[in-house]
Design a protein around this motif. Structure first.
Motif, PDB file in Angstrom:
ATOM      1  N   ASP A   1     -12.532  -6.800  -3.515  1.00 39.71           N
ATOM      2  CA  ASP A   1     -13.889  -7.172  -3.141  1.00 39.71           C
ATOM      3  C   ASP A   1     -13.861  -8.122  -1.950  1.00 39.71           C
ATOM      4  O   ASP A   1     -13.111  -9.100  -1.924  1.00 39.71           O
TER       5      ASP A   1
ATOM      6  N   PHE B   1       0.794  -1.223   0.000  1.00 43.32           N
ATOM      7  CA  PHE B   1       0.000   0.000   0.000  1.00 43.32           C
ATOM      8  C   PHE B   1       0.826   1.272   0.000  1.00 43.32           C
ATOM      9  O   PHE B   1       0.324   2.327  -0.344  1.00 43.32           O
TER      10      PHE B   1
ATOM     11  N   THR C   1     -10.439  -2.990   1.544  1.00 43.27           N
ATOM     12  CA  THR C   1     -10.858  -1.651   1.160  1.00 43.27           C
ATOM     13  C   THR C   1     -10.581  -1.416  -0.320  1.00 43.27           C
ATOM     14  O   THR C   1     -11.161  -0.534  -0.928  1.00 43.27           O
ATOM     15  N   THR C   2      -9.679  -2.194  -0.909  1.00 49.13           N
ATOM     16  CA  THR C   2      -9.434  -2.037  -2.347  1.00 49.13           C
ATOM     17  C   THR C   2      -9.963  -3.211  -3.148  1.00 49.13           C
ATOM     18  O   THR C   2     -10.346  -3.051  -4.290  1.00 49.13           O
TER      19      THR C   2
ATOM     20  N   ASP D   1     -15.017 -11.855  -3.073  1.00 54.06           N
ATOM     21  CA  ASP D   1     -14.098 -12.528  -4.006  1.00 54.06           C
ATOM     22  C   ASP D   1     -12.707 -12.709  -3.405  1.00 54.06           C
ATOM     23  O   ASP D   1     -12.022 -13.679  -3.683  1.00 54.06           O
TER      24      ASP D   1
ATOM     25  N   ALA E   1     -15.832   8.617   6.118  1.00 54.17           N
ATOM     26  CA  ALA E   1     -15.808   9.166   4.760  1.00 54.17           C
ATOM     27  C   ALA E   1     -16.507  10.520   4.652  1.00 54.17           C
ATOM     28  O   ALA E   1     -16.710  11.028   3.562  1.00 54.17           O
TER      29      ALA E   1
END
Lengths: 270, 525
Positions: free
Chosen positions: B308, B270, B305-306, B311, B415
């Motif tokens: 899915d 990251f 957070t980036t 998945d 957010a």
């Protein structure tokens, strides 16, 4: 004076007029709900203070439907101060004149990924080079990633998914000079920058710095500059010196459609 | 506690593969040092302060001394031998630093009896720092015995982040009074990419407060006061990550922090920090945490957070297994492993809550003795604060139902804004309501074998084992897997990223007193 607004007789709503009021459960009732905290210990005096604030906000009559102490807090008020949190309902006297509302409506059609690819391929006849980054001290790549990463955002695939877009994501904390250098080296058509951190207006300052650096380094031949982030006002593009500002909730499809609108000629070359 | 019946053969296979995948990383740490590991030695030996003459006076003496040693004799032998050899003729570390500032210090790598003397002196000096870490650990045990632990699990973990330590302190104390068991002071954005640790009490951070030794001390003292007032030991958390991970770990040990964020791969993936730098630094920092009795928190929530959350659920499991392996190898015990995971499934996905429960129970079942760290929704917090408050309620319920160890309190204004006083208060009311209303519901909650939750957990575990097979099949294990982009779409080559110039291959005879003293302890444990 806000009170004068009442006298023009428009109560808006379904009548098709251009003046409306907030809607609770009856046309024209003007009902709003708000919550806030005052640095006052809970009690009758605190509730009176909340009513006074509501009144000054144009909420009249106001009802304090809930108030609760939230203990000792911090900050400038000192750590012995108690706070009270309020929920207020009431009717605002203000009227909204829809004719006077100015918004930036989208000046270009929303395209599907297939349409974007087709437009670039047939009308530009080369792939579109897109560079993305978070600049300054901002390490939150979530915005730029949502737009660029294959994964995308809100059910839409990111720009990496578009066959005719050549996308490079430089990631977090890229300096402006690095970004200018990369844009030049890669012949970027567009540079996308996301800014999440807004403390002390860092997002605005960083964006102006970005615009100035590109202007100085590349002048008229600079790439299209697009910035986005949850706290940006889309109407600020000219003020910030960039071509386009995207706000909260922007999806990759909107960005791709804008890139086509701004960078791809209207008609196929002869 | 509700438990899933996991396929134990599959679990054993997963751990075996994780050990194989991590082995090349462990080798890296044995063969390399970094400028930050070397600076950590000097911090343990008590060198503090900055060079007042250079720049704006922000460059710490530890950086100046390590850079000077590197310029004159290289770091292949470590900083300890040349520094304590230079001190052999008298003087203190602080005086030597001033000579470095004045340009008069001369370093050589000693040999023979002189090297023995330098090693001995370095061991004594660095040992004093380790003794202070030991004393802090004993002091924590004493305070926990006096004030007591939180009355229940999960521990309630709350963040403060004003940028100003003197604003953070009253906010942290207010949060503790309102029910927080763990206070985390978020670092200033960008500190992870600074190659030095700022000094002193700081009031000007961006979206967080700088991690400095003095800020650590001030906040720990403030929480000690509030712990005594509340009759409950309130823990303090910071971040041992980024380019100064080893030094921050040392400062945490010296100032009795209780938990540290410390992920094996977060900086690589990251923050684009060089993989070798990260792996070498994280091993040293984990040895310090092990010694200091600090609970580490790993960063698996970040994947979701980036990527899915459905998945890619198995990448969380894989990372937890790798983090566990690398933690055990560095001497951390199970009770110190706050392995991370998060409630990040799109609420629009059918059965999203049951999927969350399946993932959380899988982690619980795989790591029964670890205080798992349960992270709230962020990705699907839209600004609709009312919906966000409900989602946080479900997150809290999942935490209670699946026996999570540490619960990071979600904010409905995620957010939107940095949390207001009222946001924090409402968030804590949400947690308290759920824990008081349903905190023991796990006693009645037993997902049936072969049911939806059981099957989903098994699927994720199977996918995790498949991914571990692919990683372990690489000759360079995890290092190559990271370079190939196995975790998400980011590819991080071993020779790329920030901080590579701070990595040094050790020469034969490299001496690192801290690792020597800490390894002895690991061997004994």
């Amino acid at each position: 004076m806000p009170d004068d607004d009442r006298q023009d007789g428009h109560f808006g709503g379904a009548g098709g007029g251009s003046v409306v009021r907030p809607y609770g459960d009856t046309t024209g009732d003007g009902m709003v709900q708000t919550s806030f905290t005052l640095p006052v210990p809970p009690g009758p005096k605190a509730e009176g203070a909340a009513l006074q604030l509501a009144q000054k906000m144009g909420i009249e009559p106001a009802m304090v439907v809930h108030s609760t102490g939230i203990g000792s807090g911090g900050g400038a008020a000192g750590d012995s101060a108690a706070f009270t949190f309020f929920v207020v309902y009431g009717s605002v006297r203000h009227l909204v004149d829809l004719d006077a509302v100015q918004v930036e409506e989208r000046a270009y059609p929303l395209l599907s990924p297939g349409e974007v690819n087709a437009a670039v391929k047939t009308r530009l006849r080369r792939s579109l080079v897109v560079l993305g980054a978070c600049i300054g001290t901002d390490a939150h790549t979530v915005g730029i990633d949502a737009i660029l990463n294959l994964k995308g955002f809100a059910g839409e695939k990111g720009l990496e998914y578009y066959r005719e877009l050549q996308v490079a994501n430089l990631g977090a904390q890229v300096s402006v000079p690095e970004l200018v250098h990369a844009a030049r080296a890669r012949n970027a058509d567009a540079v996308l920058v996301s800014q999440v951190v807004t403390q002390k207006d860092a997002h605005l300052r960083n964006t102006r710095e970005l615009a100035a650096a590109f202007r100085e380094a590349m002048g008229e031949s600079r790439p299209l500059l697009v910035v986005g982030g949850p706290r940006f006002d889309p109407a600020m593009a000219a003020d910030l010196g960039v071509d386009k500002v995207f706000g909260r909730g922007t999806t990759p499809g909107e960005v791709a459609s804008y890139l086509v609108h701004a960078l791809v000629p209207e008609e196929e070359p002869a | 506690m509700s438990r899933l019946q996991l396929d134990q053969a599959l679990v054993a296979r997963a751990r075996e593969l994780a050990a194989r995948a991590a082995a090349p990383v462990v080798d890296l740490a044995a063969t390399h040092t970094t400028i930050s590991v070397e600076r950590a030695q000097l911090r343990l030996a008590g060198l503090t302060g900055t060079d007042p003459v250079l720049g704006d006076g922000e460059v710490p003496w530890v950086n100046r001394v390590v850079d000077a040693v590197r310029d004159q004799v290289g770091l292949e032998h470590g900083v300890a031998l040349p520094v304590w050899h230079a001190l052999g003729s008298g003087g203190t570390l602080a005086e030597l630093a001033e000579q470095v500032g004045a340009g008069t210090a001369r370093f050589t790598v000693p040999e023979g009896a002189a090297a023995d003397r330098a090693r001995e002196a370095a061991r004594t000096a660095v040992g004093a720092g380790i003794a202070r870490i030991d004393a802090n650990r004993a002091r924590r045990d004493e305070l926990v015995a006096t004030h007591g632990d939180p009355p229940r699990r999960p521990w309630i973990y709350l963040i403060v982040a004003t940028g100003d330590i003197h604003e953070d302190i009253p906010q942290a104390q207010a949060a503790a009074r309102a029910g927080a068991d763990v206070i985390a002071v978020i670092r200033s954005t960008g500190q992870s990419l600074l190659d030095y640790v700022p000094e002193g009490a700081t009031r000007t951070g961006y979206a967080g407060t700088y991690a400095t030794q003095e800020n650590f001390r001030l906040m720990r003292a403030a929480l000690d006061d509030v712990s005594a007032e509340l009759g409950r030991y309130v823990r303090l958390t910071n971040y041992a990550s980024g380019l100064c991970m080893p030094e921050i770990a040392v400062l945490a040990g010296l100032e009795r922090l209780d938990m540290m964020l410390n992920d094996a791969m977060y900086g690589i993936l990251f923050r684009d920090i060089n993989p070798i730098r990260t792996f070498v630094d994280q091993r040293f920092s984990r040895m310090v945490h092990a010694r200091a009795g600090i609970i580490i928190n790993t960063g698996e929530d970040n994947y979701l957070t980036t990527a899915d959350a459905v998945d890619e659920a198995h990448t969380v499991t894989v990372s937890q297994l790798l983090n566990e392996r690398l933690a055990h190898e560095a001497g951390l015990a199970d009770w110190q492993l706050g392995l991370g995971h998060a409630f990040e499934i799109d609420p629009a996905v059918p059965e999203s809550f049951r999927l969350e429960l399946a993932h959380a129970l899988l982690a619980r079942g795989l790591f029964p003795d670890a205080p798992l760290k349960w992270m709230p929704p962020t990705k699907h917090m839209t600004g609709d604060v009312f919906r966000g408050y409900l989602l946080d309620g479900f997150f809290n319920l999942a935490g209670a139902l699946t026996g999570q160890g540490i619960l990071l309190v979600g904010m409905m204004t995620e957010a939107v804004v940095t949390p207001w006083l009222s946001d924090r208060d409402l968030a804590l009311r949400n947690v308290r309501y759920v824990l008081e209303a349903a905190g023991n519901l796990h006693e009645d909650f037993a997902p049936p074998p072969g049911g939806f939750i059981d099957r989903r957990a098994h699927t994720v575990l199977t996918e995790a084992v498949d991914l571990l097979e692919r990683i372990a099949a690489h000759p360079q294990g995890l290092i190559q897997a990271v370079a190939d982009g196995t975790f998400g779409i980011t590819k991080r080559a071993p020779d790329g990223g920030k901080g590579l110039d701070g990595v040094v291959v050790k020469a034969t005879g490299h001496y690192d007193p801290a690792t020597e003293l800490l390894t002895r302890e690991v061997a004994r444990a």
